[in-house]
Write a protein that holds these residues in place. Structure first.
Motif, mmCIF file in Angstrom:
data_model
loop_
_atom_site.group_PDB
_atom_site.id
_atom_site.type_symbol
_atom_site.label_atom_id
_atom_site.label_comp_id
_atom_site.label_asym_id
_atom_site.label_seq_id
_atom_site.Cartn_x
_atom_site.Cartn_y
_atom_site.Cartn_z
ATOM 1 N N TYR A 26 0.839 -1.189 0.000
ATOM 2 C CA TYR A 26 0.000 0.000 0.000
ATOM 3 C C TYR A 26 0.885 1.253 0.000
ATOM 4 O O TYR A 26 0.648 2.193 -0.744
ATOM 5 C CB TYR A 26 -0.925 -0.010 1.218
ATOM 6 C CG TYR A 26 -1.770 1.230 1.341
ATOM 7 C CD1 TYR A 26 -2.866 1.419 0.504
ATOM 8 C CD2 TYR A 26 -1.469 2.213 2.271
ATOM 9 C CE1 TYR A 26 -3.637 2.569 0.606
ATOM 10 C CE2 TYR A 26 -2.237 3.356 2.381
ATOM 11 C CZ TYR A 26 -3.317 3.533 1.540
ATOM 12 O OH TYR A 26 -4.082 4.664 1.639
ATOM 13 N N GLU A 27 1.918 1.247 0.861
ATOM 14 C CA GLU A 27 2.865 2.367 0.932
ATOM 15 C C GLU A 27 4.171 1.864 1.515
ATOM 16 O O GLU A 27 4.172 0.977 2.360
ATOM 17 C CB GLU A 27 2.300 3.486 1.819
ATOM 18 C CG GLU A 27 3.116 4.755 1.811
ATOM 19 C CD GLU A 27 3.216 5.387 0.435
ATOM 20 O OE1 GLU A 27 4.325 5.393 -0.125
ATOM 21 O OE2 GLU A 27 2.189 5.852 -0.087
ATOM 22 N N ALA A 28 5.288 2.420 1.046
ATOM 23 C CA ALA A 28 6.609 2.032 1.539
ATOM 24 C C ALA A 28 7.465 3.271 1.747
ATOM 25 O O ALA A 28 7.361 4.235 0.990
ATOM 26 C CB ALA A 28 7.283 1.088 0.546
ATOM 27 N N VAL A 29 8.305 3.227 2.779
ATOM 28 C CA VAL A 29 9.231 4.325 3.068
ATOM 29 C C VAL A 29 10.602 3.744 3.389
ATOM 30 O O VAL A 29 10.713 2.632 3.913
ATOM 31 C CB VAL A 29 8.758 5.204 4.246
ATOM 32 C CG1 VAL A 29 7.464 5.918 3.920
ATOM 33 C CG2 VAL A 29 8.629 4.406 5.512
ATOM 34 N N ARG A 30 11.628 4.517 3.093
ATOM 35 C CA ARG A 30 13.006 4.136 3.425
ATOM 36 C C ARG A 30 13.322 4.733 4.796
ATOM 37 O O ARG A 30 13.240 5.941 4.985
ATOM 38 C CB ARG A 30 13.972 4.669 2.373
ATOM 39 C CG ARG A 30 15.380 4.190 2.570
ATOM 40 C CD ARG A 30 16.220 4.595 1.356
ATOM 41 N NE ARG A 30 17.532 4.054 1.447
ATOM 42 C CZ ARG A 30 18.624 4.774 1.680
ATOM 43 N NH1 ARG A 30 18.527 6.092 1.812
ATOM 44 N NH2 ARG A 30 19.798 4.202 1.754
ATOM 45 N N VAL A 31 13.669 3.880 5.738
ATOM 46 C CA VAL A 31 13.975 4.319 7.099
ATOM 47 C C VAL A 31 15.476 4.565 7.195
ATOM 48 O O VAL A 31 16.269 3.645 7.000
ATOM 49 C CB VAL A 31 13.524 3.266 8.133
ATOM 50 C CG1 VAL A 31 13.901 3.696 9.540
ATOM 51 C CG2 VAL A 31 12.033 3.016 8.011
ATOM 52 N N VAL A 32 15.857 5.813 7.471
ATOM 53 C CA VAL A 32 17.275 6.152 7.587
ATOM 54 C C VAL A 32 17.671 6.482 9.026
ATOM 55 O O VAL A 32 18.844 6.500 9.355
ATOM 56 C CB VAL A 32 17.680 7.302 6.636
ATOM 57 C CG1 VAL A 32 17.543 6.867 5.189
ATOM 58 C CG2 VAL A 32 16.875 8.545 6.909
#
Length: 98
Positions: A26-32
């Protein structure tokens, strides 16, 4: 997740169902900037399972692979995640061919 005895919408009795682990991002983010006990960077996001549940979990993405995106098909695996001193078993979703 976790199992419920009553539906929060209409208070009907809930029954357990099996999950295949297949779903769609549904949604993806890059965790930094990770929480304590996790290495960076990693991808996380919401996954809509084929059975209707929505998970928030890590999404596997190898170096050089295109970023995960909305609509990608995924399959859940249970894997050890975290750093050597803080490991937990958790769902991790890997992309599969559409």
């Amino acid at each position: 997740m976790p199992p419920r005895e009553m539906c929060p919408n209409d208070f009907a009795a809930c029954a357990p169902i099996g999950l295949t682990g297949g779903g769609t991002i549904y949604e993806a983010v890059r965790v930094v900037i990770p929480p304590q006990g996790f290495d960076t960077p990693f991808w996380a996001g919401y996954i809509d399972l084929d059975e209707g549940a929505r998970f928030f979990a890590q999404i596997a993405c190898a170096e050089g692979e295109s970023p995960p995106r909305h609509g990608d098909r995924v399959q859940m695996n249970v894997e050890w995640i975290g750093t050597a001193d803080r490991r937990v078993l958790a769902p991790v979703f890997s992309r599969v061919a559409n």
